[in-house]
Design a protein around this motif. Structure first.
Motif, PDB file in Angstrom:
ATOM      1  N   GLY A 262      46.089  46.138  34.313  1.00 48.45           N
ATOM      2  CA  GLY A 262      46.921  45.130  33.666  1.00 48.45           C
ATOM      3  C   GLY A 262      46.308  43.778  33.977  1.00 48.45           C
ATOM      4  N   ALA A 263      47.124  42.823  34.382  1.00 50.66           N
ATOM      5  CA  ALA A 263      46.632  41.480  34.684  1.00 50.66           C
ATOM      6  C   ALA A 263      45.644  41.511  35.846  1.00 50.66           C
ATOM      7  CB  ALA A 263      47.807  40.562  35.013  1.00 50.66           C
ATOM      8  N   GLY A 264      44.564  40.785  35.676  1.00 56.26           N
ATOM      9  CA  GLY A 264      43.554  40.717  36.724  1.00 56.26           C
ATOM     10  C   GLY A 264      42.226  40.240  36.185  1.00 56.26           C
ATOM     11  N   LEU A 265      41.155  40.849  36.689  1.00 49.83           N
ATOM     12  CA  LEU A 265      39.807  40.463  36.294  1.00 49.83           C
ATOM     13  C   LEU A 265      39.021  41.667  35.803  1.00 49.83           C
ATOM     14  CD1 LEU A 265      38.793  38.160  39.298  1.00 49.83           C
ATOM     15  CD2 LEU A 265      39.641  37.455  37.051  1.00 49.83           C
ATOM     16  N   MET A 266      38.338  41.490  34.686  1.00 50.77           N
ATOM     17  CA  MET A 266      37.334  42.447  34.276  1.00 50.77           C
ATOM     18  C   MET A 266      35.996  41.866  34.703  1.00 50.77           C
ATOM     19  SD  MET A 266      36.137  44.166  30.719  1.00 50.77           S
ATOM     20  CE  MET A 266      35.060  42.814  30.323  1.00 50.77           C
ATOM     21  N   ILE A 267      35.239  42.640  35.447  1.00 49.01           N
ATOM     22  CA  ILE A 267      33.987  42.151  36.017  1.00 49.01           C
ATOM     23  C   ILE A 267      32.853  43.030  35.525  1.00 49.01           C
ATOM     24  CG2 ILE A 267      32.743  41.624  38.136  1.00 49.01           C
ATOM     25  CD1 ILE A 267      35.615  41.696  39.514  1.00 49.01           C
TER      26      ILE A 267
ATOM     27  N   ALA B  32      33.203  38.660  47.926  1.00 48.14           N
ATOM     28  CA  ALA B  32      34.028  37.685  48.647  1.00 48.14           C
ATOM     29  C   ALA B  32      34.382  36.507  47.748  1.00 48.14           C
ATOM     30  CB  ALA B  32      33.297  37.196  49.896  1.00 48.14           C
ATOM     31  N   LYS B  33      33.422  36.019  46.993  1.00 49.50           N
ATOM     32  CA  LYS B  33      33.652  34.874  46.112  1.00 49.50           C
ATOM     33  C   LYS B  33      34.648  35.234  45.009  1.00 49.50           C
ATOM     34  CE  LYS B  33      32.418  30.705  44.731  1.00 49.50           C
ATOM     35  NZ  LYS B  33      32.504  29.516  45.540  1.00 49.50           N
ATOM     36  N   ILE B  34      34.466  36.382  44.373  1.00 43.35           N
ATOM     37  CA  ILE B  34      35.363  36.780  43.290  1.00 43.35           C
ATOM     38  C   ILE B  34      36.780  37.003  43.804  1.00 43.35           C
ATOM     39  CG2 ILE B  34      35.886  38.653  41.667  1.00 43.35           C
ATOM     40  CD1 ILE B  34      32.862  38.797  41.088  1.00 43.35           C
ATOM     41  N   SER B  35      36.917  37.604  44.971  1.00 38.52           N
ATOM     42  CA  SER B  35      38.261  37.881  45.494  1.00 38.52           C
ATOM     43  C   SER B  35      39.042  36.592  45.754  1.00 38.52           C
ATOM     44  CB  SER B  35      38.183  38.722  46.766  1.00 38.52           C
ATOM     45  OG  SER B  35      37.644  37.973  47.838  1.00 38.52           O
ATOM     46  N   LYS B  36      38.338  35.491  46.017  1.00 37.90           N
ATOM     47  CA  LYS B  36      38.984  34.211  46.342  1.00 37.90           C
ATOM     48  C   LYS B  36      38.902  33.199  45.203  1.00 37.90           C
ATOM     49  CE  LYS B  36      37.655  35.012  51.074  1.00 37.90           C
ATOM     50  NZ  LYS B  36      36.521  34.789  51.956  1.00 37.90           N
TER      51      LYS B  36
ATOM     52  N   LEU C 242      34.893  44.941  47.080  1.00 39.61           N
ATOM     53  CA  LEU C 242      36.122  44.364  46.524  1.00 39.61           C
ATOM     54  C   LEU C 242      37.342  45.073  47.102  1.00 39.61           C
ATOM     55  CD1 LEU C 242      35.550  43.702  42.714  1.00 39.61           C
ATOM     56  CD2 LEU C 242      35.996  42.022  44.497  1.00 39.61           C
ATOM     57  N   ARG C 243      37.275  46.389  47.168  1.00 40.05           N
ATOM     58  CA  ARG C 243      38.385  47.152  47.765  1.00 40.05           C
ATOM     59  C   ARG C 243      38.616  46.708  49.207  1.00 40.05           C
ATOM     60  NH1 ARG C 243      35.607  51.323  44.835  1.00 40.05           N
ATOM     61  NH2 ARG C 243      36.878  51.920  43.041  1.00 40.05           N
ATOM     62  N   GLY C 244      37.547  46.405  49.909  1.00 39.49           N
ATOM     63  CA  GLY C 244      37.647  45.936  51.290  1.00 39.49           C
ATOM     64  C   GLY C 244      38.350  44.594  51.415  1.00 39.49           C
ATOM     65  N   HIS C 245      38.468  43.874  50.308  1.00 45.65           N
ATOM     66  CA  HIS C 245      39.203  42.603  50.277  1.00 45.65           C
ATOM     67  C   HIS C 245      40.640  42.821  49.802  1.00 45.65           C
ATOM     68  CE1 HIS C 245      35.949  39.781  51.196  1.00 45.65           C
ATOM     69  NE2 HIS C 245      35.166  40.592  50.533  1.00 45.65           N
TER      70      HIS C 245
ATOM     71  N   ILE D 104      33.695  33.448  33.317  1.00 46.19           N
ATOM     72  CA  ILE D 104      32.844  32.747  34.279  1.00 46.19           C
ATOM     73  C   ILE D 104      31.620  33.589  34.596  1.00 46.19           C
ATOM     74  CG2 ILE D 104      32.720  31.807  36.627  1.00 46.19           C
ATOM     75  CD1 ILE D 104      35.731  31.206  36.352  1.00 46.19           C
ATOM     76  N   TRP D 105      30.454  32.942  34.536  1.00 45.43           N
ATOM     77  CA  TRP D 105      29.163  33.568  34.861  1.00 45.43           C
ATOM     78  C   TRP D 105      28.847  33.285  36.329  1.00 45.43           C
ATOM     79  CZ3 TRP D 105      25.705  36.421  32.096  1.00 45.43           C
ATOM     80  CH2 TRP D 105      24.393  36.499  32.570  1.00 45.43           C
ATOM     81  N   MET D 106      28.436  34.312  37.072  1.00 48.25           N
ATOM     82  CA  MET D 106      28.128  34.131  38.490  1.00 48.25           C
ATOM     83  C   MET D 106      26.827  34.832  38.847  1.00 48.25           C
ATOM     84  SD  MET D 106      31.970  34.800  39.968  1.00 48.25           S
ATOM     85  CE  MET D 106      31.755  34.001  41.552  1.00 48.25           C
ATOM     86  N   ASP D 107      26.014  34.177  39.640  1.00 49.00           N
ATOM     87  CA  ASP D 107      24.762  34.734  40.178  1.00 49.00           C
ATOM     88  C   ASP D 107      24.749  34.561  41.682  1.00 49.00           C
ATOM     89  OD1 ASP D 107      22.938  35.802  38.189  1.00 49.00           O
ATOM     90  OD2 ASP D 107      22.795  33.773  37.374  1.00 49.00           O
TER      91      ASP D 107
END
Length: 145
Positions: free
Chosen positions: A24-29, A47-51, A113-116, A141-144
């Motif tokens: 449902g609501a959240g992030l598709m990565i 870590a960056k995505i989780s925060k 991610l699960r660890g976060h 958002i694009w991330m490298d």
């Protein structure tokens, strides 16, 4: 690692018509391991995505993270994020990690991610997938790392 992050109100991934992951609501990565990437790159990206504060707060400002909202993540491998279109009209993908290493880092990233404390659904590495989503905002958002 390279990722394309989209804030969604819902998203799903299918293989051969069967839903194998949905949120449902959240992030598709969408995520791609690049040549030379290591676990440290995946650790930093997770870590960056989780925060990442891209969800609206009570004032309507993007000020809340996936952790704050209790949202979920749908993680899908996407080697085409490595596309080099600098020469000609056919993209090259030689900067992507080799398949075995790409799969290993993809799985590692999802586990990080699960660890976060994020609930993660996944696509299937290397499969021909159909992805559907409702982009909320839209926020992409694009991330490298």
């Amino acid at each position: 690692m390279r990722a394309l992050v989209q804030r969604v109100s819902e998203a799903a991934v299918r293989v051969d018509g069967e839903v194998i992951g949905e949120i449902g609501a959240g992030l598709m990565i969408l995520v791609c391991a690049m040549q030379g990437d290591t676990e440290a790159n995946a650790d930093t990206l997770a870590a960056k995505i989780s925060k990442l504060r891209i969800f609206k707060d009570e004032a309507g400002k993007m000020n809340r993270s996936l952790l704050d909202t209790g949202g979920r993540a749908l993680v899908i491998s996407q080697f085409t994020l490595s596309a080099d279109t600098s020469r000609g009209n056919r993209p090259g993908f030689s900067t992507a990690a080799p398949p075995a290493e790409g799969e290993r880092l993809y799985e590692y990233f999802a586990d990080q991610l699960r660890g976060h404390a994020i609930t993660v659904a996944q696509g299937r590495f290397g499969a021909d997938m159909s992805v559907s989503l409702v982009n909320d905002g839209p926020v992409t958002i694009w991330m490298d790392f």
